[in-house]
Design an enzyme around this catalytic site. Sequence first.
Site, PDB file in Angstrom:
ATOM      1  N   ARG A  60       6.104  13.477  50.870  1.00  0.00           N
ATOM      2  CA  ARG A  60       5.161  12.548  51.478  1.00  0.00           C
ATOM      3  C   ARG A  60       5.466  12.381  52.969  1.00  0.00           C
ATOM      4  O   ARG A  60       6.570  12.611  53.417  1.00  0.00           O
ATOM      5  CB  ARG A  60       5.244  11.184  50.804  1.00  0.00           C
ATOM      6  CG  ARG A  60       4.732  11.115  49.385  1.00  0.00           C
ATOM      7  CD  ARG A  60       4.890   9.719  48.817  1.00  0.00           C
ATOM      8  NE  ARG A  60       6.295   9.305  48.811  1.00  0.00           N
ATOM      9  CZ  ARG A  60       6.862   8.509  49.726  1.00  0.00           C
ATOM     10  NH1 ARG A  60       6.149   8.021  50.720  1.00  0.00           N
ATOM     11  NH2 ARG A  60       8.128   8.180  49.648  1.00  0.00           N
ATOM     12  N   LYS A 201       0.498   8.890  44.701  1.00  0.00           N
ATOM     13  CA  LYS A 201       1.027   7.718  45.396  1.00  0.00           C
ATOM     14  C   LYS A 201      -0.072   6.935  46.104  1.00  0.00           C
ATOM     15  O   LYS A 201       0.054   5.728  46.314  1.00  0.00           O
ATOM     16  CB  LYS A 201       2.112   8.134  46.395  1.00  0.00           C
ATOM     17  CG  LYS A 201       3.396   8.648  45.720  1.00  0.00           C
ATOM     18  CD  LYS A 201       4.010   7.632  44.776  1.00  0.00           C
ATOM     19  CE  LYS A 201       5.340   8.108  44.222  1.00  0.00           C
ATOM     20  NZ  LYS A 201       5.882   7.203  43.183  1.00  0.00           N
ATOM     21  N   HIS A 221       7.381   0.273  40.527  1.00  0.00           N
ATOM     22  CA  HIS A 221       7.811   1.661  40.692  1.00  0.00           C
ATOM     23  C   HIS A 221       9.013   1.857  39.774  1.00  0.00           C
ATOM     24  O   HIS A 221      10.154   1.629  40.174  1.00  0.00           O
ATOM     25  CB  HIS A 221       8.179   1.930  42.150  1.00  0.00           C
ATOM     26  CG  HIS A 221       8.580   3.338  42.420  1.00  0.00           C
ATOM     27  ND1 HIS A 221       9.512   3.675  43.382  1.00  0.00           N
ATOM     28  CD2 HIS A 221       8.180   4.503  41.869  1.00  0.00           C
ATOM     29  CE1 HIS A 221       9.662   4.990  43.401  1.00  0.00           C
ATOM     30  NE2 HIS A 221       8.862   5.509  42.490  1.00  0.00           N
ATOM     31  N   SER A 239      13.928   7.843  44.576  1.00  0.00           N
ATOM     32  CA  SER A 239      14.046   9.263  44.272  1.00  0.00           C
ATOM     33  C   SER A 239      15.512   9.703  44.277  1.00  0.00           C
ATOM     34  O   SER A 239      16.276   9.357  45.178  1.00  0.00           O
ATOM     35  CB  SER A 239      13.263  10.073  45.308  1.00  0.00           C
ATOM     36  OG  SER A 239      13.363  11.444  45.055  1.00  0.00           O
ATOM     37  N   LYS A 243      15.873   8.057  37.679  1.00  0.00           N
ATOM     38  CA  LYS A 243      14.856   7.271  36.984  1.00  0.00           C
ATOM     39  C   LYS A 243      14.152   8.075  35.884  1.00  0.00           C
ATOM     40  O   LYS A 243      14.002   7.605  34.755  1.00  0.00           O
ATOM     41  CB  LYS A 243      13.846   6.764  38.022  1.00  0.00           C
ATOM     42  CG  LYS A 243      12.740   5.900  37.517  1.00  0.00           C
ATOM     43  CD  LYS A 243      12.131   5.088  38.651  1.00  0.00           C
ATOM     44  CE  LYS A 243      11.785   5.928  39.856  1.00  0.00           C
ATOM     45  NZ  LYS A 243      10.635   6.829  39.628  1.00  0.00           N
ATOM     46  N   THR A 244      13.739   9.287  36.230  1.00  0.00           N
ATOM     47  CA  THR A 244      13.065  10.139  35.247  1.00  0.00           C
ATOM     48  C   THR A 244      14.039  10.634  34.190  1.00  0.00           C
ATOM     49  O   THR A 244      13.766  10.599  32.991  1.00  0.00           O
ATOM     50  CB  THR A 244      12.401  11.337  35.956  1.00  0.00           C
ATOM     51  OG1 THR A 244      11.414  10.851  36.869  1.00  0.00           O
ATOM     52  CG2 THR A 244      11.731  12.264  34.955  1.00  0.00           C
ATOM     53  N   ASP A 258       7.357   6.716  36.008  1.00  0.00           N
ATOM     54  CA  ASP A 258       7.323   6.383  37.436  1.00  0.00           C
ATOM     55  C   ASP A 258       6.566   5.113  37.811  1.00  0.00           C
ATOM     56  O   ASP A 258       6.974   4.414  38.727  1.00  0.00           O
ATOM     57  CB  ASP A 258       6.721   7.559  38.214  1.00  0.00           C
ATOM     58  CG  ASP A 258       7.002   7.493  39.704  1.00  0.00           C
ATOM     59  OD1 ASP A 258       8.133   7.119  40.085  1.00  0.00           O
ATOM     60  OD2 ASP A 258       6.107   7.825  40.489  1.00  0.00           O
ATOM     61  N   ARG A 324       9.596  20.205  42.710  1.00  0.00           N
ATOM     62  CA  ARG A 324       8.991  19.296  41.741  1.00  0.00           C
ATOM     63  C   ARG A 324       8.269  20.055  40.626  1.00  0.00           C
ATOM     64  O   ARG A 324       7.913  21.226  40.783  1.00  0.00           O
ATOM     65  CB  ARG A 324       7.954  18.407  42.442  1.00  0.00           C
ATOM     66  CG  ARG A 324       8.522  17.429  43.450  1.00  0.00           C
ATOM     67  CD  ARG A 324       8.874  16.119  42.800  1.00  0.00           C
ATOM     68  NE  ARG A 324       9.377  15.128  43.739  1.00  0.00           N
ATOM     69  CZ  ARG A 324       9.591  13.861  43.415  1.00  0.00           C
ATOM     70  NH1 ARG A 324       9.341  13.433  42.195  1.00  0.00           N
ATOM     71  NH2 ARG A 324      10.085  13.019  44.307  1.00  0.00           N
TER      72      ARG A 324
END
Length: 537
Positions: A60, A201, A221, A239, A243-244, A258, A324
């Site tokens: 981003r 996003k 988030h 990131s 988390k994932t 997410d 990704r």
Amino acid sequence: MAEKGLKAENATVESLGIKGANAHWNLTSEELATISIDKGMATKTSTGAITVDTGKFTGRSPKDRFIVKDDITKDAIWWGDINIPFESDKFDKLYDKVVNYLSDKEIYVRDSYVCDHPDYRMDLRVVTEYPWSNMFAHNMFLRPSEDEIKSFDPEWSVVCAPGFYANPDEDGTRQENFAILNFKRKIALIGGTGYTGEIKKGIFSALNFILPHQKNTLSMHCSANVGQQGDTAIFFGLSGTGKTTLSADPNRQLIGDDEHGWSEDNTVFNFEGGCYAKTIDLSAENEPDIWNAIKPGALLENVRFKGETNEVDFSDSTVTENTRVSYPIYHINNIQQPSRGQNPKNIFFLTCDAFGVLPPISKLTPGQAAFHFISGYTAKVAGTEAGITEPQTTFSACFGAPFMPLHPTVYAEMLSKKMKDAGVNVWLVNTGWSGGEYGTGSRIKLKYTRGMITAALNGELEDVDYKEHPVFGLKYPIESPGVPKEVLDARETWEDKDAYDKKANNLAQKFVNNFEKFSDYANAEIMAGAPKVNENA
């Protein structure tokens, strides 16, 4: 002009101002993958997934994210370096340029929705210049049935044109790329960048305004999963914090990885219909769910192959550390359907502390929880971004500041009230370094982190003894099943205890300095959750 595919009878891209286009509506992911390959935009990998390069932008561009300032937003948005205002008339002119650019082209249209909860569902129409961008939208947003598509009437539109470049002097942008939200016209406009994350996003940012501000529902988030007893767990983290990975638990069903809402009736619901996972150093051993999800229908970004094969080398960061993969959530076997859960029992704040200071797991008081939520701390390590040669602190309010249009205390106050009302346990989990900072110590083993989280979920940390960190005031357990005791005390893992004390004090000062901009909004309970800096250290 030709508009082909499954769609509502009267649906047309002309309603968006696009004329003479050859529009493909609601193609399957298989069809979009084939078109992407045939056009030379994608390559098929050994697992059947396709891979693309997103071009100049592999992440981003937060400084090029704008929100139109109008009657809806002017007094509600937290304007500044994160939420940058954009003039309404400038948007209208730029939008006209973009749709004129897409006119007479071959384009791809997808009807989707977000929020897997009937009370909050928001229908979207996504128009993309590239077929693989549309495949990303298929993966990441929720997928209406054929019958729903036949009567589909979108509330919001996403228009994505990576090949259109703005003229900053004329269009009011900072540079050629842009991602702009217009809440009055209900449009997310993206140009000059092929990075697909801008699509999801953009809509996430819109929901982060709409849900708290207009529907009294907390947007988060975070990832979330649910146990066999119906207990929901929420994982906040920036990131690279896990988390994932940590929410993909074989013993629990995944709600989402997410973006979620937490409604007034204590329902946690997924915004999305898929996952967008980092793949750098991905392995079947450490992350089997993500590994096995990379199959036909999945879209890899900016990866490279092993030699002359089409087998992905997940250790290759030649293009970017931010490699990704997107895939629909049904690529994971162990999922919650529909994607929502009740009665949250545990919340985990994940941080990758590259300084090796924070305990691997701590139980937070309500004040500490609010403080650390507003702080949103993690650290970047050397090699992840150009110019970074040693660990750097990163503070991102609410663990997602780039996507939060309202003041961080709005989200923090909502979360704090919900935590108290629901009686939730809140844990701070350090997935970063132990035994020294980055370059000296080593990263905490994933199996230990999983073990501590499982112990917390199972209530096995309720009846153990705790110690209090002398600087951060965090209470951490001195034992956890399957985890060596010496791992649980961060200071004890360092050979040089004086060096640890100095580093801890230094990090605490950074927390305090960062929080100064929020202190006028924070109550005494929150301020009591701050670390105590030793002025003589």
